[in-house]
Design a protein around this motif. Structure first.
Motif, PDB file in Angstrom:
ATOM      1  N   PRO A 211      32.427  52.163  46.715  1.00  0.00           N
ATOM      2  CA  PRO A 211      31.280  51.244  46.849  1.00  0.00           C
ATOM      3  C   PRO A 211      30.085  51.758  46.051  1.00  0.00           C
ATOM      4  N   LEU A 212      29.416  50.841  45.368  1.00  0.00           N
ATOM      5  CA  LEU A 212      28.244  51.206  44.565  1.00  0.00           C
ATOM      6  C   LEU A 212      26.935  50.736  45.181  1.00  0.00           C
ATOM      7  N   SER A 213      26.974  49.725  46.028  1.00  0.00           N
ATOM      8  CA  SER A 213      25.765  49.271  46.717  1.00  0.00           C
ATOM      9  C   SER A 213      26.147  48.691  48.069  1.00  0.00           C
ATOM     10  N   PHE A 214      25.166  48.662  48.977  1.00  0.00           N
ATOM     11  CA  PHE A 214      25.401  48.274  50.370  1.00  0.00           C
ATOM     12  C   PHE A 214      24.317  47.307  50.825  1.00  0.00           C
ATOM     13  N   ASP A 215      24.692  46.475  51.819  1.00  0.00           N
ATOM     14  CA  ASP A 215      23.676  45.610  52.415  1.00  0.00           C
ATOM     15  C   ASP A 215      22.915  46.389  53.490  1.00  0.00           C
ATOM     16  N   ALA A 216      22.038  45.725  54.191  1.00  0.00           N
ATOM     17  CA  ALA A 216      21.176  46.388  55.161  1.00  0.00           C
ATOM     18  C   ALA A 216      21.952  47.022  56.308  1.00  0.00           C
ATOM     19  N   LYS A 217      23.172  46.530  56.577  1.00  0.00           N
ATOM     20  CA  LYS A 217      23.988  47.063  57.668  1.00  0.00           C
ATOM     21  C   LYS A 217      25.029  48.056  57.173  1.00  0.00           C
ATOM     22  N   PHE A 218      24.865  48.523  55.958  1.00  0.00           N
ATOM     23  CA  PHE A 218      25.738  49.508  55.326  1.00  0.00           C
ATOM     24  C   PHE A 218      27.144  48.972  55.088  1.00  0.00           C
ATOM     25  N   ASN A 219      27.236  47.680  54.821  1.00  0.00           N
ATOM     26  CA  ASN A 219      28.501  47.077  54.410  1.00  0.00           C
ATOM     27  C   ASN A 219      28.526  47.019  52.881  1.00  0.00           C
ATOM     28  N   PRO A 220      29.602  47.498  52.241  1.00  0.00           N
ATOM     29  CA  PRO A 220      29.675  47.478  50.768  1.00  0.00           C
ATOM     30  C   PRO A 220      29.595  46.059  50.236  1.00  0.00           C
ATOM     31  N   ILE A 221      28.795  45.856  49.188  1.00  0.00           N
ATOM     32  CA  ILE A 221      28.692  44.535  48.573  1.00  0.00           C
ATOM     33  C   ILE A 221      29.109  44.567  47.101  1.00  0.00           C
ATOM     34  N   VAL A 222      29.107  45.760  46.511  1.00  0.00           N
ATOM     35  CA  VAL A 222      29.582  45.913  45.128  1.00  0.00           C
ATOM     36  C   VAL A 222      30.458  47.158  45.049  1.00  0.00           C
TER      37      VAL A 222
ATOM     38  N   ILE B 275      28.331  58.189  52.588  1.00  0.00           N
ATOM     39  CA  ILE B 275      29.289  57.434  51.775  1.00  0.00           C
ATOM     40  C   ILE B 275      30.581  58.222  51.579  1.00  0.00           C
ATOM     41  N   LEU B 276      30.440  59.498  51.239  1.00  0.00           N
ATOM     42  CA  LEU B 276      31.626  60.326  50.999  1.00  0.00           C
ATOM     43  C   LEU B 276      32.452  60.507  52.279  1.00  0.00           C
ATOM     44  N   GLN B 277      31.803  60.532  53.427  1.00  0.00           N
ATOM     45  CA  GLN B 277      32.530  60.682  54.688  1.00  0.00           C
ATOM     46  C   GLN B 277      33.303  59.413  55.042  1.00  0.00           C
ATOM     47  N   LEU B 278      32.692  58.270  54.785  1.00  0.00           N
ATOM     48  CA  LEU B 278      33.289  57.001  55.234  1.00  0.00           C
ATOM     49  C   LEU B 278      34.276  56.434  54.220  1.00  0.00           C
ATOM     50  N   PHE B 279      34.121  56.788  52.946  1.00  0.00           N
ATOM     51  CA  PHE B 279      34.951  56.136  51.926  1.00  0.00           C
ATOM     52  C   PHE B 279      35.753  57.149  51.112  1.00  0.00           C
TER      53      PHE B 279
ATOM     54  N   ASN C 188      12.280  42.154  55.896  1.00  0.00           N
ATOM     55  CA  ASN C 188      13.135  41.024  56.301  1.00  0.00           C
ATOM     56  C   ASN C 188      13.747  40.302  55.103  1.00  0.00           C
ATOM     57  N   TYR C 189      13.168  40.495  53.923  1.00  0.00           N
ATOM     58  CA  TYR C 189      13.664  39.826  52.726  1.00  0.00           C
ATOM     59  C   TYR C 189      14.468  40.769  51.830  1.00  0.00           C
ATOM     60  N   ILE C 190      14.712  41.977  52.326  1.00  0.00           N
ATOM     61  CA  ILE C 190      15.470  42.965  51.544  1.00  0.00           C
ATOM     62  C   ILE C 190      16.811  43.204  52.210  1.00  0.00           C
ATOM     63  N   ASN C 191      17.856  43.186  51.425  1.00  0.00           N
ATOM     64  CA  ASN C 191      19.194  43.378  51.972  1.00  0.00           C
ATOM     65  C   ASN C 191      19.898  44.539  51.271  1.00  0.00           C
ATOM     66  N   THR C 192      19.126  45.576  50.957  1.00  0.00           N
ATOM     67  CA  THR C 192      19.676  46.763  50.307  1.00  0.00           C
ATOM     68  C   THR C 192      19.488  47.960  51.226  1.00  0.00           C
ATOM     69  N   TYR C 193      20.585  48.628  51.536  1.00  0.00           N
ATOM     70  CA  TYR C 193      20.576  49.684  52.537  1.00  0.00           C
ATOM     71  C   TYR C 193      19.616  50.822  52.175  1.00  0.00           C
ATOM     72  N   THR C 194      19.659  51.270  50.930  1.00  0.00           N
ATOM     73  CA  THR C 194      18.831  52.415  50.522  1.00  0.00           C
ATOM     74  C   THR C 194      17.350  52.110  50.704  1.00  0.00           C
ATOM     75  N   ILE C 195      16.913  50.912  50.296  1.00  0.00           N
ATOM     76  CA  ILE C 195      15.500  50.544  50.426  1.00  0.00           C
ATOM     77  C   ILE C 195      15.108  50.417  51.892  1.00  0.00           C
ATOM     78  N   ILE C 196      16.008  49.843  52.692  1.00  0.00           N
ATOM     79  CA  ILE C 196      15.726  49.699  54.134  1.00  0.00           C
ATOM     80  C   ILE C 196      15.548  51.069  54.773  1.00  0.00           C
ATOM     81  N   VAL C 197      16.391  52.017  54.400  1.00  0.00           N
ATOM     82  CA  VAL C 197      16.274  53.373  54.951  1.00  0.00           C
ATOM     83  C   VAL C 197      14.927  53.993  54.578  1.00  0.00           C
TER      84      VAL C 197
END
Length: 295
Positions: A219-230, A291-295, A32-41
């Motif tokens: 995109p280089l990083s994503f939030d928990a919902k796979f929205n690009p943040i960087v 990532i490659l498919q969507l971007f 609940n305190y992590i907002n990084t897609y890779t770690i959440i997965v």
């Protein structure tokens, strides 16, 4: 076929349930305190694998049964779906123990009150434990394999073994040779697959970048919902994926040497660790493909 009841014990079931509840709660709270897609997965994959592991041992304990007929001793679980047959004619000898297992748990559960899984027991060797209790354990040696059971009626099993002239003896522990993993196809097949996945994960983004098939901004990083943040350049994206490939290669080599170490105890343990690398690299590769498919 004669049924031999295992010793009654609720410690394993309680232990598995408590550990499951604790690990799931801690993982979910941290998540609940992590907002990084890779770690959440990875948290989600971990929980799926962990809970399947817990359920497997819980059901194995609940459904464990011992049988014997004129030719074999049977250890069954999951209503017969998992079955180990130990021919009496191949049994070399047996011995007994009471109380805490004097050894090391290599995989599975227990030690003090129960023992399920693969254990290295001092002066016994690497043992397949099917013991709901450690109060009365019978170790049976058959060639290079050792099995341990905990029947409620120990005398009945002993009488059966004596009637077949299977001696009660304390055997000398002989250190197992490590497997030659390079010649074991059950190990090498997943090892080769992991290597291919890691190479693809590392090389494919550079091929895309070299052929100018990537957008200028990636995109280089994503939030928990796979929205690009960087966001960064295509070159930055390719280098970041190369770093992920390098991390996975380090994990692969670590798992290889862990497998090599455990191979002296058990073939199955040597296989298990290479699959950990396979799961981790597959998750990274799937995320990269997305990532490659969507971007």
């Amino acid at each position: 076929m004669k049924y031999i009841k295992p010793c009654k014990s609720i410690f394993l079931a309680i232990d598995v349930i408590l550990v499951s509840v604790l690990v799931n709660m801690v993982t979910l709270v941290i998540g609940n305190y992590i907002n990084t897609y890779t770690i959440i997965v990875f948290f989600k994959v971990f929980l799926v694998v962990f809970n399947l592991y817990q359920i497997y041992y819980l059901l194995k304990c609940i459904t464990l049964k011992y049988y014997y007929d004129e030719d074999n001793l049977y250890i069954t679980a999951f209503n017969g779906l998992k079955k180990v047959s130990i021919p009496f004619k191949e049994m070399d000898m047996y011995q007994k123990s009471e109380g805490e297992i004097n050894g090391i748990k290599l995989s599975g559960y227990g030690k003090n009150k129960f023992a399920f899984g693969i254990f290295f027991v001092e002066n016994i060797g690497t043992t397949n434990m099917y013991c709901t209790s450690t109060e009365n354990v019978i170790y049976i040696k058959i060639k290079e394999m050792i099995y341990a059971i905990s029947p409620e009626n120990v005398k009945e099993i002993e009488d059966k073994l004596r009637s077949l002239n299977i001696p009660f003896e304390h055997w000398a522990y002989q250190k197992n040779k490590r497997l030659n993993l390079g010649k074991d196809r059950h190990f090498m097949i997943p090892f080769v697959i992991v290597t291919i996945v890691i190479l693809a994960m590392t090389i494919v983004p550079f091929i895309f970048y070299w052929k100018d098939m990537l957008p200028a901004k990636m995109p280089l990083s994503f939030d928990a919902k796979f929205n690009p943040i960087v966001y960064g350049t295509a070159k930055g994206f390719a280098f970041k994926q190369m770093m992920y490939g390098a991390y996975n290669m380090i994990i692969l080599f670590c798992m290889y040497y862990v497998s090599y170490f455990y191979s002296k105890y058990s073939r199955k343990l040597a296989y298990k660790y290479i699959y950990i690398s396979l799961i981790i690299s597959s998750v990274f590769f799937i995320i990269q493909i997305r990532i490659l498919q969507l971007f």
